[in-house]
Enzyme design. Sequence first.
Site, PDB file in Angstrom:
ATOM      1  N   GLU A 318      14.400 -86.181 -32.508  1.00  0.00           N
ATOM      2  CA  GLU A 318      13.255 -86.977 -33.014  1.00  0.00           C
ATOM      3  C   GLU A 318      12.659 -87.816 -31.886  1.00  0.00           C
ATOM      4  OE1 GLU A 318      15.678 -89.030 -36.173  1.00  0.00           O
ATOM      5  OE2 GLU A 318      14.420 -87.871 -37.523  1.00  0.00           O
ATOM      6  N   CYS A 412      13.849 -92.733 -44.788  1.00  0.00           N
ATOM      7  CA  CYS A 412      13.264 -93.828 -44.004  1.00  0.00           C
ATOM      8  C   CYS A 412      11.751 -93.946 -44.186  1.00  0.00           C
ATOM      9  CB  CYS A 412      13.598 -93.656 -42.523  1.00  0.00           C
ATOM     10  SG  CYS A 412      13.227 -92.017 -41.872  1.00  0.00           S
TER      11      CYS A 412
HETATM   12  O1  FUB Z   1      17.967 -93.768 -38.085  1.00  0.00           O
HETATM   13  C1  FUB Z   1      17.167 -94.338 -39.099  1.00  0.00           C
HETATM   14  C2  FUB Z   1      15.918 -93.515 -39.277  1.00  0.00           C
HETATM   15  O2  FUB Z   1      16.242 -92.194 -39.655  1.00  0.00           O
HETATM   16  C3  FUB Z   1      15.123 -93.334 -38.012  1.00  0.00           C
HETATM   17  O3  FUB Z   1      14.269 -94.403 -37.741  1.00  0.00           O
HETATM   18  C4  FUB Z   1      14.393 -92.083 -38.280  1.00  0.00           C
HETATM   19  O4  FUB Z   1      13.883 -91.502 -37.122  1.00  0.00           O
HETATM   20  C5  FUB Z   1      15.449 -91.247 -38.961  1.00  0.00           C
HETATM   21  O5  FUB Z   1      16.250 -90.634 -38.015  1.00  0.00           O
HETATM   22 ZN    ZN Z   2      10.995 -92.042 -41.134  1.00  0.00          ZN
END
Ligand code: FUB
Ligand code: ZN
Length: 655
Positions: A318, A412
């Site tokens: 990511e 999230c």
């Molecule tokens: O790790 C918490 C959240 O989950 C992150 O901000 C997102 O990118 C997802 O991985």
């Molecule tokens: Zn998110």
Amino acid sequence: MTSTTSTPAASAGPAAPTPGTTPLRPLAPGAARITGGWWADRQRANRENAIPTGRERLESAGNLTNLRIAAGTAPEGATVTGPIFMDSDVYKWLEAAAWEFGREPSEQLRGWIRELTAEVAAAQAEDGYLDSVVQEQDGSLGRPGRYSDLPWSHEMYCAGHLFQAAVAVSRATGEKGLLDVAVRLADHLDTTFGDGDGQRRDVDGHPVVEMGLVELFRETGERRYLELASWMVEARGTGIIEGHGKEPTYFSDRVRVREATTVEGHAVRAVYLTAGAADVATETGDTELLAALGRQFDHMLATKTYVTGGLGSRWDMEAFGDPYELPSDRAYAETCAAIGGIQWAWRMLLATGEAKYADVAERMLHNGFPAGVSLSGDEYFYVNPLQFRDGSHANENRSPAHGRRGWFDCACCPPNIMRTWSSLDGYLATSGSLDGADGVQLHLYAPSTVSAEVGGARVRLEVETDYPREGSVRVRVAEVEGEVGEWTLSLRVPGWARGASLTVAGDRHEVPAGAYASATRTWAAGDAVELDLPMEVRLSRADRRVDDARGSVALERGPLVYALEQVDQPAGVVVDDVVVDTAAPVTEERTDALGGVVLLHLRGRSGGHEAGSATWLPADGARPGAGQDVELTAVPYAVWANRGVGPMRVWLPTS
Ligand code: FUB
Ligand code: ZN
């Protein structure tokens, strides 16, 4: 007396804030209010659909059960579920509900906020510690307990979201229950972490607590919270996060924030960190840190930001890609990363007064961010590509090929979207001093009312516009309460708005793009100014190092980036295969469809390619055929996939 001025589009570096203040001040909660138009419709969907449904999801997904287990009130046999950061969804939802209550109080929202505050408070440990998942760890999740796995445990990440929620509840409702919980946890963190005797020198793998601590400092006046946030920003980038099995880059832990020249690693982590660092720099008057953040922002914009404002191109981790690594079809561009980008841009705008930051926030707020949520407000994309291909199939939970989804295992994005819509009014305007002129600054345009303090007086402005559908923005001084002499009304002229004009007291003149157009006078009720932004369709091209977009154009109109969606094209046209004719005129059609958007029609060609046995052809031999001339229709990227998911593309090949 009337005079008009404009600030330069670019400057040598961010302006220095006075310690403890910013050149631009956010308005008090509720002082700016979106009253109609495109964003008001999105906010209504958020209030009526997303927030109530989100409340149910917190129950059905197990977030509230986790808190009840920690509180000892869950039914016998209940087990902890979901990712380690489940509590953060509750906090983001609470923040959304609180801002929404501030926009328009309701007994239902108040009841929900109280209920969830009680659940959170009951879960908190005696010493202030709070993380329901970690509190119940018995080794079954592979983590023996508190702070034993900080690179991954998200304990302070959850705390940061709690702090932001608590501040929102306090400001919007006046109730302090959640703030008390937040303060106990912040005090616990403050005694546990730092360089002092018996303290632990460590930080969380996922930033956000920095922003939360600074907000908590602002709300309570407790300076220790600011100092802890500052300590965390300084500690990062020294390889402090150990034993995580990844390169430090992933955690933004390779180079110190004040020395970094770009953003790297996990995108949401990276931009939450820089947003928190901007808060620290602003509150401490640290001009060196602010300048470093300005350089990182510029580099991100120049090399790692999609035309939609999307951030973080790699599915792998990511993460931000290398400079210019911006694939369209494999774009990750997580919705949360756009939200973090908006938060960072806003903080840089407050600290510097530079229009480019509002430009970027606007790009994200009209494109990369809203693409993450349906017009109904309650169906989401986690990942926001700029191209969706024919024949695409989902290969995992987050794949856009599923279409928009009601929630995710890792949820999230949805409550992050909710809190962004419900706090959007706060991004419209500021008061304070821009280029030495005290007054009110308008950054984003929507039908709205803005109430601000200027020189001890209270002024109320009314903004009439159909932006982003039309480019005329009329600002009327509705009320001036109290004695004030001259003050300055400043309106942002977006960087794309070449040929914009401002009319003040019947006097119209052209104003430069990428700057604030200002008028200084002794304003009286009934005075008005009118900003005219040119809304002609623009063709943009990518830097040629963005290989994926080379030889292509993107259509933009006002702040909106457009996309071709398969569903709008004539029979036989395959979006994957079109070529557009950039010499032909683009026509506009206003429609009530898709929430009321302006459609664009353009000429192009499709089909006629020779079927080959491979995806390549001899360069000097057979060429794809010319194909048929067709009329193509483009919609704002923000509304794609509201009629099912099908082929779509932003970058349009020209040959
Ligand atoms: O790790 C918490 C959240 O989950 C992150 O901000 C997102 O990118 C997802 O991985
Ligand atoms: Zn998110």
